[in-house]
Scaffold this motif. Structure first.
Motif, short mmCIF file in Angstrom:
data_model
loop_
_atom_site.label_atom_id
_atom_site.label_comp_id
_atom_site.label_asym_id
_atom_site.label_seq_id
_atom_site.Cartn_x
_atom_site.Cartn_y
_atom_site.Cartn_z
N PRO A 101 0.84 -1.20 0.00
CA PRO A 101 0.00 0.00 0.00
C PRO A 101 0.88 1.25 0.00
N LYS A 102 0.43 2.29 -0.66
CA LYS A 102 1.20 3.54 -0.78
C LYS A 102 1.73 3.98 0.58
N GLU A 103 3.04 4.26 0.63
CA GLU A 103 3.74 4.75 1.82
C GLU A 103 3.69 3.78 3.00
N TYR A 104 3.51 2.49 2.73
CA TYR A 104 3.46 1.48 3.80
C TYR A 104 4.77 1.46 4.57
N THR A 105 4.65 1.40 5.88
CA THR A 105 5.77 1.19 6.78
C THR A 105 5.33 0.15 7.79
N GLY A 106 6.17 -0.87 8.01
CA GLY A 106 5.84 -1.89 8.98
C GLY A 106 6.31 -3.26 8.55
N TRP A 107 5.91 -4.26 9.32
CA TRP A 107 6.31 -5.63 9.05
C TRP A 107 5.45 -6.25 7.97
N VAL A 108 6.10 -7.02 7.09
CA VAL A 108 5.41 -7.85 6.11
C VAL A 108 5.66 -9.28 6.54
N GLU A 109 4.59 -10.06 6.56
CA GLU A 109 4.69 -11.46 6.99
C GLU A 109 3.91 -12.32 6.00
N VAL A 110 4.60 -13.32 5.41
CA VAL A 110 3.97 -14.24 4.47
C VAL A 110 4.07 -15.64 5.04
N ILE A 111 2.92 -16.29 5.22
CA ILE A 111 2.90 -17.67 5.71
C ILE A 111 2.52 -18.56 4.53
N PHE A 112 3.41 -19.51 4.21
CA PHE A 112 3.26 -20.38 3.05
C PHE A 112 2.58 -21.70 3.43
N THR A 171 13.20 -19.63 -3.52
CA THR A 171 14.27 -18.65 -3.41
C THR A 171 14.24 -17.74 -4.63
N GLY A 172 14.73 -16.55 -4.47
CA GLY A 172 14.78 -15.59 -5.57
C GLY A 172 14.95 -14.19 -5.04
N SER A 173 15.19 -13.28 -5.94
CA SER A 173 15.37 -11.88 -5.56
C SER A 173 14.02 -11.22 -5.28
N MET A 174 14.09 -10.04 -4.68
CA MET A 174 12.87 -9.30 -4.33
C MET A 174 12.89 -7.92 -4.97
N VAL A 175 11.71 -7.46 -5.40
CA VAL A 175 11.51 -6.08 -5.79
C VAL A 175 10.25 -5.60 -5.07
N LEU A 176 10.28 -4.35 -4.63
CA LEU A 176 9.15 -3.82 -3.89
C LEU A 176 8.65 -2.54 -4.53
N TYR A 177 7.33 -2.43 -4.58
CA TYR A 177 6.68 -1.25 -5.15
C TYR A 177 5.60 -0.78 -4.20
N TYR A 178 5.46 0.55 -4.12
CA TYR A 178 4.27 1.11 -3.51
C TYR A 178 3.24 1.20 -4.62
N ILE A 179 1.98 0.94 -4.28
CA ILE A 179 0.91 1.02 -5.27
C ILE A 179 -0.19 1.90 -4.70
N GLY A 196 -3.70 2.24 -8.89
CA GLY A 196 -2.90 1.16 -9.44
C GLY A 196 -1.52 1.58 -9.93
N LYS A 197 -1.14 2.86 -9.70
CA LYS A 197 0.17 3.33 -10.13
C LYS A 197 1.24 2.76 -9.20
N LYS A 198 2.26 2.15 -9.82
CA LYS A 198 3.35 1.54 -9.05
C LYS A 198 4.56 2.48 -9.00
N THR A 199 5.15 2.59 -7.81
CA THR A 199 6.37 3.37 -7.61
C THR A 199 7.36 2.49 -6.87
N LYS A 200 8.52 2.27 -7.47
CA LYS A 200 9.54 1.44 -6.84
C LYS A 200 10.03 2.12 -5.56
N LEU A 201 10.29 1.33 -4.53
CA LEU A 201 10.82 1.89 -3.29
C LEU A 201 12.14 2.59 -3.56
#
Length: 146
Positions: A38-49, A82-90, A94-99
């Protein structure tokens, strides 16, 4: 006749070696994990697989897409790769802005999983979890328990 059979076997072995080499060296690279925050998000991201009752992550070519809700928490039936990460604010349109790349915005990146032994001798599996903090170093330090 034996000579023809020997030649056929030799040709088959060579063809198998060529096909095996092509498969090994044309293996696709590990996927890139694209996080849409989310636009201007700050905080923890947690993904449970490996949560079968939840939807799989979307694929866009060689990207695995994570649509991060305002809570920062995602449960998915997908497995972790495994793999690299890219992060965008949206934003809402729907406009994406790379961190920003001039400031380190990812902290505390890690994965965890395991098992818990129960009193009855059985074990309970703890699903694999990916977690990281999005924000400046100062914001990350403030999020830590003191």
């Amino acid at each position: 006749m034996r000579k023809m059979l020997g030649i056929a076997i030799a040709v088959s072995v060579v063809v198998c070696l060529i096909i095996g080499t092509i498969i090994v060296f044309n293996k696709p690279d590990n996927p890139t994990h694209k996080f849409l925050l989310p636009k201007e998000y700050t905080g923890w991201v947690e993904v449970i697989f490996d949560q079968p009752e939840n939807p799989a992550l979307k694929q866009e070519g060689n990207y695995i897409v994570y649509e991060v809700p305002p809570s920062g928490k995602i449960k998915t039936s997908s497995r972790n790769n495994t793999g690299s990460m890219v992060l965008y604010y949206i934003d809402n349109n729907g406009k994406k802005t790379k961190l920003p790349e001039t400031v380190i915005m990812i902290h505390g990146l890690g994965t965890s999983s395991g098992e818990i032994g129960n009193a009855d001798g059985t074990t309970t599996k703890i699903p694999e979890k990916l977690s990281f903090f999005v924000g400046t170093e100062e914001q990350w330090e403030q999020s830590q328990p003191h």
